[in-house]
Structure formats: structure tokens, C-alpha cells
Write a protein that holds these residues in place. Sequence first.
Motif, mmCIF file in Angstrom:
data_model
loop_
_atom_site.group_PDB
_atom_site.id
_atom_site.type_symbol
_atom_site.label_atom_id
_atom_site.label_comp_id
_atom_site.label_asym_id
_atom_site.label_seq_id
_atom_site.Cartn_x
_atom_site.Cartn_y
_atom_site.Cartn_z
ATOM 1 N N UNK A 162 0.829 -1.213 0.000
ATOM 2 C CA UNK A 162 0.000 0.000 0.000
ATOM 3 C C UNK A 162 0.858 1.256 0.000
ATOM 4 N N UNK A 163 0.305 2.354 -0.499
ATOM 5 C CA UNK A 163 1.056 3.602 -0.653
ATOM 6 C C UNK A 163 1.651 4.089 0.662
ATOM 7 N N UNK A 164 0.874 4.007 1.740
ATOM 8 C CA UNK A 164 1.370 4.488 3.030
ATOM 9 C C UNK A 164 2.621 3.734 3.463
ATOM 10 N N UNK A 165 2.627 2.404 3.297
ATOM 11 C CA UNK A 165 3.805 1.607 3.665
ATOM 12 C C UNK A 165 4.984 1.921 2.753
ATOM 13 N N UNK A 166 4.707 2.171 1.457
ATOM 14 C CA UNK A 166 5.792 2.517 0.532
ATOM 15 C C UNK A 166 6.454 3.831 0.958
ATOM 16 N N UNK A 167 5.640 4.795 1.331
ATOM 17 C CA UNK A 167 6.185 6.085 1.752
ATOM 18 C C UNK A 167 6.900 5.952 3.093
ATOM 19 N N UNK A 168 6.334 5.143 3.994
ATOM 20 C CA UNK A 168 6.955 4.934 5.295
ATOM 21 C C UNK A 168 8.354 4.339 5.148
ATOM 22 N N UNK A 169 8.523 3.462 4.154
ATOM 23 C CA UNK A 169 9.824 2.854 3.912
ATOM 24 C C UNK A 169 10.880 3.913 3.585
ATOM 25 N N UNK A 369 -2.585 11.988 13.054
ATOM 26 C CA UNK A 369 -3.086 10.785 12.393
ATOM 27 C C UNK A 369 -2.187 9.578 12.518
ATOM 28 N N UNK A 370 -1.123 9.685 13.309
ATOM 29 C CA UNK A 370 -0.215 8.545 13.480
ATOM 30 C C UNK A 370 -0.829 7.516 14.424
ATOM 31 N N UNK A 371 -0.961 7.884 15.702
ATOM 32 C CA UNK A 371 -1.684 7.064 16.693
ATOM 33 C C UNK A 371 -1.228 5.611 16.721
ATOM 34 N N UNK A 372 0.060 5.392 16.995
ATOM 35 C CA UNK A 372 0.583 4.023 17.058
ATOM 36 C C UNK A 372 0.643 3.409 15.669
ATOM 37 N N UNK A 373 -0.172 2.382 15.435
ATOM 38 C CA UNK A 373 -0.203 1.737 14.116
ATOM 39 C C UNK A 373 -1.454 2.141 13.341
ATOM 40 N N UNK A 374 -2.129 3.191 13.806
ATOM 41 C CA UNK A 374 -3.363 3.656 13.159
ATOM 42 C C UNK A 374 -3.122 4.009 11.700
ATOM 43 N N UNK A 375 -1.964 4.641 11.401
ATOM 44 C CA UNK A 375 -1.719 5.061 10.015
ATOM 45 C C UNK A 375 -1.506 3.878 9.070
ATOM 46 N N UNK A 376 -1.377 2.676 9.648
ATOM 47 C CA UNK A 376 -1.270 1.469 8.825
ATOM 48 C C UNK A 376 -2.624 0.771 8.722
ATOM 49 N N UNK A 377 -3.305 0.610 9.870
ATOM 50 C CA UNK A 377 -4.564 -0.149 9.874
ATOM 51 C C UNK A 377 -5.772 0.701 9.483
ATOM 52 N N UNK A 378 -5.657 2.021 9.631
ATOM 53 C CA UNK A 378 -6.740 2.930 9.225
ATOM 54 C C UNK A 378 -6.141 4.015 8.324
ATOM 55 N N UNK A 411 5.119 10.290 11.040
ATOM 56 C CA UNK A 411 3.936 10.764 10.318
ATOM 57 C C UNK A 411 4.205 12.103 9.631
ATOM 58 N N UNK A 412 4.898 13.001 10.327
ATOM 59 C CA UNK A 412 5.208 14.293 9.719
ATOM 60 C C UNK A 412 6.231 14.135 8.589
ATOM 61 N N UNK A 413 7.165 13.227 8.748
ATOM 62 C CA UNK A 413 8.105 12.930 7.663
ATOM 63 C C UNK A 413 7.342 12.378 6.454
#
Length: 448
Positions: A162-169, A369-378, A411-413
Motif C-alpha cells: 500500500x502507498x502508506x507503507x511505501x512512503x513509510x519505507x 493521524x499517526x496514533x501508534x499503528x493507526x496510520x497502517x490499519x486505518x 507521520x510528519x516525515x
Amino acid sequence: MMNTKEKQKIQTEFKEKMDYDELLNCMRCGFCLPSCPTYIESGKDEAHSPRGRIAMMKAVVDGDIEPDEDVKRSLDLCLGCRACEPVCPSGVNYGHLLEQARDIIYQNSNQSLPIKAARNMAFEHLFPNQKRMIGFTSLVGFYQRSGLQNVTRKTGLLNLFPETLRTMEKVLPAIPKKSEMQNRPRYLPSLTEEKKKVAFFSGCLMDTVFMATNDATTKLLQYAGCEIIVPETQGCCGALHGHSGERERAKEMAKKNIKAFEDEQVDYIITNAGGCGAFLVDYDHLLKDEPNWAERALAFTKKIKDITSILIELNFHQLDLQLDEQIITYQDSCHLKNGQKTFMEPRQLLQSIKGVEYVEMKDASRCCGSAGIYNIVESEMSMQILEYKMEQTKKTNAKTIVTANPGCLLQMKLGIEKEGLSEEMEAVHIVDILLKAYENCNRLTTSN
């Protein structure tokens, strides 16, 4: 989907375990609504507001509604940021109610095998065991250093995620080597006139993925006049477990940490992660019903202090601090502000740095919107919230976004990367920028 037996079990436990007096404290006044990110981003849907969620919890206890998928969905979509608590005229402890409700639901409902396996791996095997955490994160470090990262990016394998995980990497910090994570200091002397003796809560992710920030934290404490003890037997704070319906495991982790610190004769236990600190100061509530632990937990919580609070107490902001001319802004850690009640201290420290212009961001205390693993599961809701946050950030014209929690930092990064601003803006943890500002003016060296 929940079956009838599961719903009956959940409803029974809601009646037995939910704090009904706390549910009744909610006056339905609506003061919480403007502070709730999910209420705002959902188009002002009452089901995704604090008072709406409390009303549903009470309705389940009273038998007026079933604990169905709609109830579970509403609770899952909550960030747990606790922004509703400071504005509540009745002082409702919403965070406690949310944790109780999630625990009951997750402990009494069947989950798919992949979700069950993922939760078991994270909650039972990874986070409670620092050796495994070191082993896992060292694999990420190998991926970064070995060339695999470049190969993965060039071949497009990341597009499978997913896009969020790609950006997180892209925004993960450089992970230390395994040997560096295994050989952490346990005692550090003050580098100036000694003022306090403190213990440092090093955490799990903070002492692996964010090890450089932990090192910056202890160095700041040394410069501020602190002798530092770092207990070896401490572990993960348990926040992820407590917020995700794994309260019994969270209690076990709390007891481990209390044991690790209670024999240390120190003035304070210092934290540098807003989320961890807020859960640590709640250990007395977590263990309030356990006679052998309640008093010990209370004694532990009374010593918890965020790094920014002790720096202000020790007048660190009156020392020479300087950076190159730039505009900086600050994004509150929800749990540092709403859980630890630490709001002005980070701002005082940042405003004391010569050469910078501090600009307050609009809605700086609204969750990122980070909230632990929220940015991954939601991810969808998380990105909606982040989009608003980046709009406000850009209006400050800041070169540097400062925060005080690892999840907020990533999250800000992520927001900077998504907006294409990585060449003109950066996100940093507050201790990293303070250390740089101090060492620009003071060339002390440590003898670690």
C-alpha cells in the motif's frame, strides 16, 4: 462478523467490567466535538465522536443495542488521541473507557487467521521481548545497508505494498547495527554541576529504530546536570497493547517496568516519547484493582517526567542555544499534551533558541493521524487527518517541524514526502534540535 454467542459474551462483560459511573459522567454537552479529528473528518458523524462512542458503550451496557460491527467500527476508528479530555467540563476519562471497551471486544470476538497471527506476533513475541525487537530491527538495518533497499526500489517490488507503507519505507531513519543496539550504556555521569539523579526510560522502538534520539536525550540530560541510571531489565511500556485490546499483557509489562525502576533511588524517571510517557503515568489506573501492585504503581507514576519538563526545571532554556536562521514550528504529541499535561515546556525551549523564529501552527495540538499503528490499519482516515495537518504546516513557512513522539515524527516525515517538500522542509524530534542548538555554542565532550 460477530456471531450471536460472541455478542452475548461481549454484552455480559460490558455490564461487568465497564466503568458505569464514568459512562454516566458524560453530559452529552458536545464540548468534545470540535476537538475530535474523526468527528470532523467523517463529516460530523456522531458515531465517530467521543460522546457518540460513550453513548454506544452505555447502550451496550444497558442492553439497548447489540455490540455489533458498527459499534466495533466506531471504536476502531477512534485515534485515542484524548483531545476530548481537556475540554470536557465533567472530566470524563474517555481514554480509560476506550481501552476497557476495546479489550472486551477483542478478547471475545474471533478474528481472521492472518489478523490473529499478526497480533500474536506483535503483542506476544515482538514488543514484550527487547532481544527480539533488536533482532527484527537489525534486519531492517541490513536491508538499508546491504543494497537490498536500492534493488527493491529500482525493481518496483515496493509497488506491491500500500502507498502508506511505501512512503513509510522512505522516511524510516537509518537503523543502527545489531551490536550497537545490544551494547547500551547503563550509567552516565553528569557533565556539568550535578543537580539531579534520574533514571531513563529507554523504551523499545526508541532504543532501536530511534536509538540516535535516545543518545541525544541522555546527552542533553548530562549537559543539564543529571546523573543517569538506565535499568537493564526495563522493557516496552505496553501502550500499544493497552490501546489495542490487550490489557492483561499490558499489565504484565507494567509490572516488569515497575520492578525494574522501583529500587533505583532517583528523583525522576525521564521519558522522551509522548505516547510512552502517557501510558507510564497511567500505570496506577491500569493496576488499581491489584492490591499487591496499586501502591507500587502509584509511586512509579509520580516519578515520570518528560524530557522537556526536566530541562525547563533545570533552566536549560537559559543556556546558550543557537541555530542557523530559520522558521520552526511545533506539532504537539497528543499524549504528551493530553496525557502528561505537558504543553508549554516544548514551546519555551524552542523559543529560547537564538537564530530561529518560532511560528505557532494552527491546530498544533490536533492529532497528526499517526496514533501508534493507526496510520497502517486505518490508512484512509489517517491520511485525511495528515492532509489537514500539512496544510497548516505549510502556512507557517517553517523549514523545520519539531515534535516529541516517534510516531508523530514518522507521520510528519511521511507528510513532507507526500507533499514533495523533502528538499525544503524536515521533521525532527525536539531533543535532536535542542542538542544541535546547545552544541553549536558549547563544545563540551563526554567520556561515555
